[in-house]
Structure formats: structure tokens, C-alpha cells
Scaffold this active site. Structure first.
Site, short mmCIF file in Angstrom:
data_model
loop_
_atom_site.label_atom_id
_atom_site.label_comp_id
_atom_site.label_asym_id
_atom_site.label_seq_id
_atom_site.Cartn_x
_atom_site.Cartn_y
_atom_site.Cartn_z
N CYS A 266 -2.94 -7.97 -11.45
CA CYS A 266 -2.99 -9.87 -11.18
C CYS A 266 -2.86 -10.49 -12.20
O CYS A 266 -2.04 -11.41 -12.35
CB CYS A 266 -4.31 -9.83 -10.40
SG CYS A 266 -4.32 -8.93 -8.72
P1 NAD Z 1 -0.34 -2.71 -3.53
O1 NAD Z 1 0.81 -2.61 -4.48
O2 NAD Z 1 -1.35 -1.79 -4.08
O3 NAD Z 1 -0.14 -2.71 -2.12
C1 NAD Z 1 0.85 -3.36 -1.28
C2 NAD Z 1 1.36 -2.38 0.06
O4 NAD Z 1 2.32 -3.01 0.65
C3 NAD Z 1 1.98 -1.12 -0.58
O5 NAD Z 1 1.17 -0.06 0.11
C4 NAD Z 1 3.32 -1.14 0.06
O6 NAD Z 1 3.93 -0.09 0.38
C5 NAD Z 1 3.12 -2.18 1.07
N1 NAD Z 1 4.40 -2.99 1.59
C6 NAD Z 1 5.32 -3.37 0.83
N2 NAD Z 1 6.14 -4.01 1.84
C7 NAD Z 1 5.83 -3.85 2.87
C8 NAD Z 1 6.31 -4.15 4.13
N3 NAD Z 1 7.59 -4.77 4.45
N4 NAD Z 1 5.76 -3.62 5.26
C9 NAD Z 1 4.40 -3.14 5.09
N5 NAD Z 1 4.11 -2.67 4.07
C10 NAD Z 1 4.76 -3.05 2.92
O7 NAD Z 1 -0.45 -4.40 -3.70
P2 NAD Z 1 -2.08 -4.99 -4.00
O8 NAD Z 1 -2.64 -4.81 -5.58
O9 NAD Z 1 -2.81 -4.61 -2.54
O10 NAD Z 1 -1.44 -6.67 -4.09
C11 NAD Z 1 -1.11 -7.12 -2.68
C12 NAD Z 1 -1.13 -8.75 -3.08
O11 NAD Z 1 -2.37 -9.25 -3.19
C13 NAD Z 1 -0.37 -9.18 -4.21
O12 NAD Z 1 0.21 -10.43 -3.83
C14 NAD Z 1 -1.58 -9.16 -5.32
O13 NAD Z 1 -1.19 -10.28 -6.22
C15 NAD Z 1 -2.78 -9.81 -4.38
N6 NAD Z 1 -3.93 -9.53 -4.93
C16 NAD Z 1 -4.28 -8.36 -5.47
C17 NAD Z 1 -5.50 -7.97 -5.83
C18 NAD Z 1 -5.68 -6.56 -6.60
O14 NAD Z 1 -6.69 -6.59 -7.28
N7 NAD Z 1 -4.89 -5.58 -6.49
C19 NAD Z 1 -6.57 -8.79 -5.65
C20 NAD Z 1 -6.26 -10.24 -5.05
C21 NAD Z 1 -5.05 -10.32 -4.84
#
Ligand code: NAD
Length: 438
Positions: A266
């Protein structure tokens, strides 16, 4: 409520499990077959405290299931959260291709669907993305009008990895930006049984709150590192300084920990994205550009201190304890350990590494270092030891453990060692118990 969640990573899975624990019926959608299979058998694809236990419970009682089939998942629910990645592009801006694709697919599912459906963006997206990218893709896919035929909200997520479920279930606040009042009311209702204040805004404001919050937290860390580097040269323990600083109610003691700097999926990408957006709009975000620069340079400061104390690293064995970007997580995305190990290898060091959760992930990036089963084996015969993640396990380390080393250079880049148990270690921004000045 019946909820579908598109993208089941750290945020999507925590959101799904959290809402299922609160009594909702949740369907998680992901494109990775292995993740879907694991979730349905009650096994967590990621490491997070309580995740496996809660997941087993909500899969077991039928409140949560996972699928690769987006269309039926959306059709059979009332609310769809989008939590796909928004990674950094080469120019620093956010790559919106995942979110655009997900929105178009959700739109297709809404085409023939009856009833009022609300689509909620939970991914972190730069201000204007929900209006400029998500809504057009939803309208194109569905042939319907956003705000009247279906609702659209932006509900940023503030959870911290390592305490994702706790943060999701007990948030400081819930921010709901909405295109339409009706959609916003539905999502506010979903959070009714959370004990948290709800802030209602428009879409762009909700998007900006997430960036402003992350940028300020990252700024606090780079600020703490800058002050810490000055403290180090004067033999001052910056943690004592920040304790005094953080007691000011206007400042708060959080995120004033100096060390190896921030990592994770992030802060680095979010600060870079808002800098890129500012530049695009003709602003020059000088503070935030330097937040990134200070953070990057801190990694070289850590590697440089170790090299200096070890009298050069050519052919020396360096034990690296901690690889994850923070404790209680297996996530190594943008972790300081990646660059620091690369730099140490470049200086000729042989690396042995240990992390309680993150070794499998690191193996893909650094396949040529040795991975050990525990801290003791990692330290064994090392010329120098570097601690990069403040895992609780490392707090228990004592002189007996470090007596297995060949050399005596112990540097902590996170404040973790107990001075009562370990003699002769040094902090990157604090004297440790050696009292040496840089
Ligand atoms: P991640 O990479 O852990 O998970 C994303 C998931 O989405 C993966 O499992 C991927 O396979 C799936 N995916 C991708 N394209 C897809 C589609 N078309 N259909 C279905 N699934 C699909 O990412 P994350 O860390 O969970 O982050 C997701 C969002 O949340 C980002 O924008 C991030 O900036 C935000 N965010 C993350 C955190 C954190 O601490 N990780 C905290 C707040 C916000």
C-alpha cells in the site's frame, strides 16, 4: 445481506470473512483456482492472525463460499464489493486494468438482474477513478444507468496486514462515498452492527481520504527515519525521543518508529500514485516525493551500516532475521528485505535467512540464498546478523543464541531485541546497547 466480493486477496478475504462473521451470506470470487479451492476447504490462502479459524467457521456454517464464476455470484447477491489489485505502473500511476475488467464483468452480470444492486469499490483508487473508469465500465457492461438502475459506492479499506480481521471488524471509522443516496444508505446499513462512526461523502472525497491517510502515515515513518538518522549520529535513542513527541495529543505515538522504512502493497504504491496524480494536475508534491526518496535511501543506510561494522562483506555470512514487511504477515510486497538482501549480495555477502511466515514468498525473488528452519540455524556461524522484521520470536533471542555466531556484529533495523538478554547489538537509528555513534 447477500454479498459478492470480486478479488479475494488480503482485503477481499478479510472483508468476506468479516461480513460473514457479522451474519451476511458471502460469495468470494477470484481468478486463481488454487485460492478458491483452499477457501472452500476452510484453508486460508494467506497468513493473517485468526483468519484460518474464522474462515473454517464461516465456511462450515455455510455463510461463505468461493467461486471462479463471477456472473452467478453477482446475480445471486445484492451488493458487490470490488477488491482487486491496483498496482503501480512504471510511471508511478495506478494500473487500473484489473478494476476496469472487474467492473465490466460485474456490469454484464447486472444486465438481466432484477432488484436494486449496489456496486462498491473497496480497492484503493485515485480520486476520479470510480466516476471515470468504474461507472463507465459498469454502464457499458450492463446497459443500465448508474445511480438510478443500480447504486455505486466507494468504501475505502483501512485495515493493516497482520491485524486485518481485527481492523476490519473494529474499524476506527467507516467511510462511504456514494453516487446515489439509496446506494449509500444500503452500505451504511451493512455497517450498522459495527461499532464505528460512519462518514458519508461523495465518491471522490472517499477516494482521496484513503490516499491522504496513507500518505500521512508514510510521511510519519520517513520523518521518524530522518530524525532517527540524526539521533544515531549523536548517540541518542530516537525511540525515547519519539516517545516524548508522541505524548503530544496533537501528534499521537503511532507510526513514529524508525528503522528500515515502510514496505507492503500500500504505502509505496499509494504515495507514488498520488504524487503522479498531483503532477498530472500541475502540482509538484514535494513532501510526498521526498517521503518515497527517504524511504528508499533508508534501505541503503541499513546495508551500509552493516557493511561498515563488519569491515566489508566480501565472502562473509550475513544472517537476516525477518523478511515480511511487517510481523504477523507472510506478505513481502515492497518489503525492505528485498532491496537490502540484494544490496548485501552485491557487496559479496552470503545470506542465510529466516522468517516465520514469509520464506516461501521470498524464495521466488531470492532463490539463491539459504533459508533456515529457525532463527538459531540462521544465526549459526554467521559473521553478522541483521534483524529486519519485529517478529515476537526475535524478542526472545538471547546471548546464548547469538553465541552460535562466528562474528559479533548484530544490527537491528526494527526495535526488537531485549538489552537485558543480548549484549552488544546496535540499532540502525539508535545506539542499541553498544552506545556507539555512527
Ligand atoms: P491482493 O493482490 O492480495 O488480492 C487481489 C486478488 O484479486 C487476488 O487474489 C487476485 O487473484 C484477484 N483478482 C484479480 N483480478 C481479478 C478479477 N478480475 N476477478 C476476480 N479476482 C481477481 O490485493 P490486496 O492486498 O487485497 O489489495 C486489493 C486492493 O485493496 C488494492 O487496491 C489495495 O491497494 C487495497 N488495500 C490493500 C490493503 C492491504 O493491506 N493489503 C489495505 C487497504 C487497501
Amino acid at each position: 445481506m447477500r454479498i459478492s466480493i470480486v478479488g479475494t486477496g488480503y482485503v477481499g478475504l478479510s472483508t468476506g470473512v468479516g461480513f460473514a462473521k457479522k451474519g451476511n451470506d458471502v460469495t468470494c470470487v477470484d481468478i486463481v483456482k488454487g485460492k478458491v479451492g483452499k477457501i472452500n476447504s476452510g484453508e486460508s490462502p494467506i497468513y493473517e492472525p485468526f483468519m484460518e479459524e474464522y474462515l473454517r467457521e464461516v465456511v462450515g456454517n455455510g455463510k461463505l463460499k468461493a467461486t471462479m464464476e463471477l456472473l452467478p455470484a453477482v446475480s445471486d447477491t445484492d451488493i458487490t464489493f470490488i477488491s482487486v489489485p491496483t498496482p503501480q505502473s512504471e510511471d508511478g500511476s495506478a494500473d487500473l486494468s484489473y478494476i476496469e475488467r472487474a467492473a465490466r464483468d460485474i456490469g454484464r452480470a447486472l444486465k438481466g438482474k432484477g432488484g436494486f444492486h449496489v456496486v462498491v469499490v473497496k480497492s484503493t483508487v485515485v480520486p476520479g477513478t470510480t466516476e471515470g473508469t468504474v461507472i463507465p465500465a459498469l454502464e457499458e457492461g450492463s446497459g443500465k444507468k448508474a445511480g438510478t438502475d443500480f447504486g455505486v459506492c466507494m468504501n475505502p479499506e483501512f485495515l493493516r496486514e497482520g491485524r486485518a480481521l481485527e481492523d476490519f471488524l473494529k474499524p476506527d471509522r467507516v467511510v462511504i462515498g456514494s453516487l446515489d443516496e439509496r446506494g449509500g444508505d444500503v452500505i451504511a446499513g451493512l455497517y450498522d452492527n459495527f461499532d464505528a462512526p460512519i462518514l458519508r461523502t461523495d465518491l471522490k472525497t472517499a477516494e482521496m481520504i484513503k490516499y491522504a491517510a496513507n500518505s500521512l502515515l508514510a510521511t510519519k515513518i520517513s520523518f521518524a527515519n530522518e530524525v532517527g538518522n540524526i539521533c544515531k549520529r549523536m548517540g541518542i535513542d530516537t525511540y525515547d525521543v519519539m516517545k516524548g513527541v508522541g505524548m503530544d495529543s496533537r501528534i499521537s505515538p503511532s507510526f513514529l518508529d524508525s528503522g528500515a522504512g515502510f514496505g507492503g502493497s500500500c504505502f509505496p504504491k499509494d504515495v507514488a500514485a498520488i504524487v503522479a496524480k498531483g503532477k498530472e494536475l500541475g502540482c509538484e508534491p514535494r513532501i510526498l516525493s521526498n517521503v518515497i526518496k527517504v524511504n528508499r535511501e533508508q534501505r541503503s543506510i541499513v546495508a551500509g551500516l552493516l557493511e561498515e561494522r563488519a569491515g566489508g562483506l566480501e565472502g562473509k555470512k550475513v544472517a537476516v532475521l525477518g523478511l515480511a514487511f511487517k510481523p504477523e504477515s507472510d506478505d513481502i510486497r515492497e518489503a525492505p528485505s528485498i532491496d537490502i538482501i540484494r544490496e548485501l549480495k552485491g557487496k559479496g555477502a552470503r545470506i542465510s535467512a529466516y522468517d516465520p511466515q514469509a520464506m516461501e514468498n521470498m524464495r521466488e525473488l531470492h532463490p539463491d540464498i539459504s533459508y533456515e528452519d529457525d532463527a538459531a540455524s540462521c544465526i549459526n556461524d554467521a559473521d553478522a546478523c541483521l534483524i529486519l522484521t519485529e517478529w515476537n520470536d526475535f524478542k526472545a533471542l538471547s546471548d546464548t543464541d547469538f553465541s552460535r555466531m562466528k562474528g559479533n556484529v548484530i544490527i537491528e533495523a526494527r526495535k526488537v531485541l531485549d538489552p537485558e538478554k543480548v549484549k552488544g547489538f546496535e540499532g540502525v537509528c539508535w545506539p542499541g546497547n553498544l552506545g556507539v555513534e555512527a
